[in-house]
Write a protein that holds these residues in place. Structure first.
Motif, PDB file in Angstrom:
ATOM      1  N   SER A 133      -2.671   4.438  -3.119  1.00  0.00           N
ATOM      2  CA  SER A 133      -2.397   3.919  -4.506  1.00  0.00           C
ATOM      3  C   SER A 133      -1.605   2.608  -4.080  1.00  0.00           C
ATOM      4  O   SER A 133      -1.463   2.238  -2.784  1.00  0.00           O
ATOM      5  CB  SER A 133      -1.582   4.659  -5.256  1.00  0.00           C
ATOM      6  N   VAL A 134      -1.288   1.680  -5.075  1.00  0.00           N
ATOM      7  CA  VAL A 134      -0.635   0.500  -4.996  1.00  0.00           C
ATOM      8  C   VAL A 134       0.628   0.610  -5.521  1.00  0.00           C
ATOM      9  O   VAL A 134       0.914   1.346  -6.349  1.00  0.00           O
ATOM     10  CB  VAL A 134      -1.348  -0.472  -5.712  1.00  0.00           C
ATOM     11  N   ALA A 180       6.747  -0.422  -9.428  1.00  0.00           N
ATOM     12  CA  ALA A 180       5.700   0.151 -10.053  1.00  0.00           C
ATOM     13  C   ALA A 180       4.693   0.820  -9.164  1.00  0.00           C
ATOM     14  O   ALA A 180       4.583   0.423  -7.887  1.00  0.00           O
ATOM     15  CB  ALA A 180       5.021  -0.852 -10.905  1.00  0.00           C
ATOM     16  N   PHE A 181       4.045   1.818  -9.509  1.00  0.00           N
ATOM     17  CA  PHE A 181       3.068   2.733  -8.778  1.00  0.00           C
ATOM     18  C   PHE A 181       2.068   3.135  -9.575  1.00  0.00           C
ATOM     19  O   PHE A 181       2.011   3.674 -10.394  1.00  0.00           O
ATOM     20  CB  PHE A 181       3.951   4.003  -8.422  1.00  0.00           C
ATOM     21  N   GLY A 182       0.849   2.612  -9.113  1.00  0.00           N
ATOM     22  CA  GLY A 182      -0.543   3.072  -9.712  1.00  0.00           C
ATOM     23  C   GLY A 182      -1.562   2.090  -9.353  1.00  0.00           C
ATOM     24  O   GLY A 182      -1.462   1.333  -8.467  1.00  0.00           O
ATOM     25  N   ILE A 200      -8.670  -0.124  -3.592  1.00  0.00           N
ATOM     26  CA  ILE A 200      -7.696   0.834  -4.210  1.00  0.00           C
ATOM     27  C   ILE A 200      -7.264   0.348  -5.716  1.00  0.00           C
ATOM     28  O   ILE A 200      -7.455   1.491  -6.609  1.00  0.00           O
ATOM     29  CB  ILE A 200      -6.491   1.092  -3.347  1.00  0.00           C
ATOM     30  N   GLY A 201      -7.312  -0.832  -6.006  1.00  0.00           N
ATOM     31  CA  GLY A 201      -7.282  -1.037  -7.421  1.00  0.00           C
ATOM     32  C   GLY A 201      -6.161  -2.225  -7.470  1.00  0.00           C
ATOM     33  O   GLY A 201      -5.608  -2.820  -6.401  1.00  0.00           O
ATOM     34  N   THR A 202      -5.865  -2.567  -8.568  1.00  0.00           N
ATOM     35  CA  THR A 202      -4.818  -3.565  -9.102  1.00  0.00           C
ATOM     36  C   THR A 202      -3.973  -2.993 -10.174  1.00  0.00           C
ATOM     37  O   THR A 202      -4.195  -2.170 -10.880  1.00  0.00           O
ATOM     38  CB  THR A 202      -5.659  -4.648  -9.829  1.00  0.00           C
ATOM     39  N   LEU A 203      -2.616  -3.122  -9.754  1.00  0.00           N
ATOM     40  CA  LEU A 203      -1.332  -2.638 -10.337  1.00  0.00           C
ATOM     41  C   LEU A 203      -0.726  -3.866 -11.163  1.00  0.00           C
ATOM     42  O   LEU A 203      -0.332  -5.037 -10.654  1.00  0.00           O
ATOM     43  CB  LEU A 203      -0.347  -2.081  -9.404  1.00  0.00           C
ATOM     44  N   ALA A 204      -0.659  -3.993 -12.469  1.00  0.00           N
ATOM     45  CA  ALA A 204      -0.195  -5.041 -13.257  1.00  0.00           C
ATOM     46  C   ALA A 204       0.858  -4.540 -14.149  1.00  0.00           C
ATOM     47  O   ALA A 204       0.811  -3.469 -14.922  1.00  0.00           O
ATOM     48  CB  ALA A 204      -1.365  -5.533 -14.068  1.00  0.00           C
ATOM     49  N   ASN A 205       1.893  -5.492 -14.070  1.00  0.00           N
ATOM     50  CA  ASN A 205       3.296  -5.172 -15.086  1.00  0.00           C
ATOM     51  C   ASN A 205       3.654  -6.202 -15.399  1.00  0.00           C
ATOM     52  O   ASN A 205       3.909  -7.420 -14.475  1.00  0.00           O
ATOM     53  CB  ASN A 205       4.131  -4.359 -14.178  1.00  0.00           C
ATOM     54  N   LEU A 247       1.005  -1.224  -0.061  1.00  0.00           N
ATOM     55  CA  LEU A 247      -0.026  -0.106   0.114  1.00  0.00           C
ATOM     56  C   LEU A 247       1.070   1.282  -0.060  1.00  0.00           C
ATOM     57  O   LEU A 247       1.845   1.273   0.792  1.00  0.00           O
ATOM     58  CB  LEU A 247      -0.877   0.079   1.228  1.00  0.00           C
ATOM     59  N   ALA A 248       0.345   2.224  -0.844  1.00  0.00           N
ATOM     60  CA  ALA A 248       1.291   3.385  -0.968  1.00  0.00           C
ATOM     61  C   ALA A 248       0.344   4.535  -0.267  1.00  0.00           C
ATOM     62  O   ALA A 248      -0.834   4.807  -0.916  1.00  0.00           O
ATOM     63  CB  ALA A 248       1.904   3.771  -2.328  1.00  0.00           C
ATOM     64  N   ILE A 249       0.943   5.580   0.294  1.00  0.00           N
ATOM     65  CA  ILE A 249       0.498   6.901   0.914  1.00  0.00           C
ATOM     66  C   ILE A 249       0.871   7.734  -0.163  1.00  0.00           C
ATOM     67  O   ILE A 249       2.091   7.994  -0.171  1.00  0.00           O
ATOM     68  CB  ILE A 249       0.874   7.193   2.219  1.00  0.00           C
TER      69      ILE A 249
END
Length: 279
Positions: A149-150, A177-179, A267-272, A125-127
């Protein structure tokens, strides 16, 4: 609200608000803020006029804050991760830093450096800080948070352990990654009850509730703002749960062709995807 940073089809960078499958451009006013960090710093997000609308799949998403002044990362903030590393839990958080060029956005490739094959995932988790402050007390901490964010705190494990400092293994370009989006507090709901989950090629490898953080978000903001001034747009990654690839038997590292997905509740899913360094 959910806000993103992105590259328009014409190649210029901007930021906007998500509306279903569309992005409403908020960076079109020549007298207004040109990026999300500047909009947070001005406190102007709610007053910005809607601009062009883009299909979210037709643009390249950038790291939520492409140009943060500071990226602070909390290490060893879940007891499961402390245990799997064999480290002793300390009385204060472990803090290290990343640089902005280590970050990519949602759907962009993470780059495994040619110097290592021990490229590991770390779902977090990102602040995102929305209001500057120094020596912020925990009771006021959330008033300084713009949203969440994620984060994938990708780690080059052998370089991380060349010595007692984490810096080399955390700062190869395009390894984190960040988003996808900055999600404001009012849209998140019950944050502690939500889970950080990492999947590698669809297989669940990390899964833990945010309530298991050793140092919670107010404590992290209080601690970090004591030794440095926090600015609008600063990013704090709050730590990864147990289950990292480096501590599995046998180890599980990311390789080209893999896809890593990190989800944090609402918050969502971050995929890379993962690629090799071609430079």
């Amino acid at each position: 609200m959910r806000y993103v940073s992105f590259t328009r089809p014409d190649g210029t960078n901007s930021f906007g608000r998500l509306a279903g499958d569309s992005i409403i451009d908020l960076g079109g006013d020549p007298c207004g803020p040109r990026d999300l960090r500047s909009a947070l710093d001005r406190g102007s997000l709610g007053a910005l006029k809607d601009g062009a609308r883009f299909d979210s799949m037709s643009v390249q998403l950038l790291p939520v804050i492409p140009n943060p002044d500071k990226i602070l990362c909390v290490g060893l903030n879940y007891a499961t991760h402390v245990a799997e590393t064999g480290r002793e839990q300390k009385a204060h958080p472990a803090i290290f830093t990343r640089w902005a060029d280590t970050l990519v956005g949602h759907r962009a490739p993470l780059v495994r450096p040619r110097e290592s094959t021990r490229f590991d995932y770390e779902g977090e988790l990102a602040i995102v800080i929305g209001r500057p402050g120094r020596r912020i007390c925990r009771t006021n901490a959330l008033t300084h948070v713009a949203g969440y964010s994620v984060f994938n705190d990708g780690s080059v494990r052998d370089w991380q352990r060349h010595n007692i400092q984490f810096t080399p293994g955390k700062n190869f370009p395009a390894t984190a990654a960040f988003g996808p989006a900055l999600v404001t507090l009012d849209e998140v709901g019950d944050l502690p009850a939500q889970r950080v989950q990492t999947r590698l090629n669809g297989n669940l490898v990390q899964d833990q509730p945010i309530s298991d953080l050793i140092w919670d978000i107010p404590a992290i903001v209080e601690y970090c703002s004591t030794f440095t001034s926090l600015s609008a747009g600063d990013v704090i990654a709050t730590g990864t749960p147990g289950g990292v690839g480096d501590k599995r038997v046998p180890p599980l590292y990311m390789v080209p062709g893999d896809v890593v997905e990190i989800s944090v509740g609402s918050i969502g899913t971050l995929a890379n995807p993962i690629v090799d360094d071609a430079s």
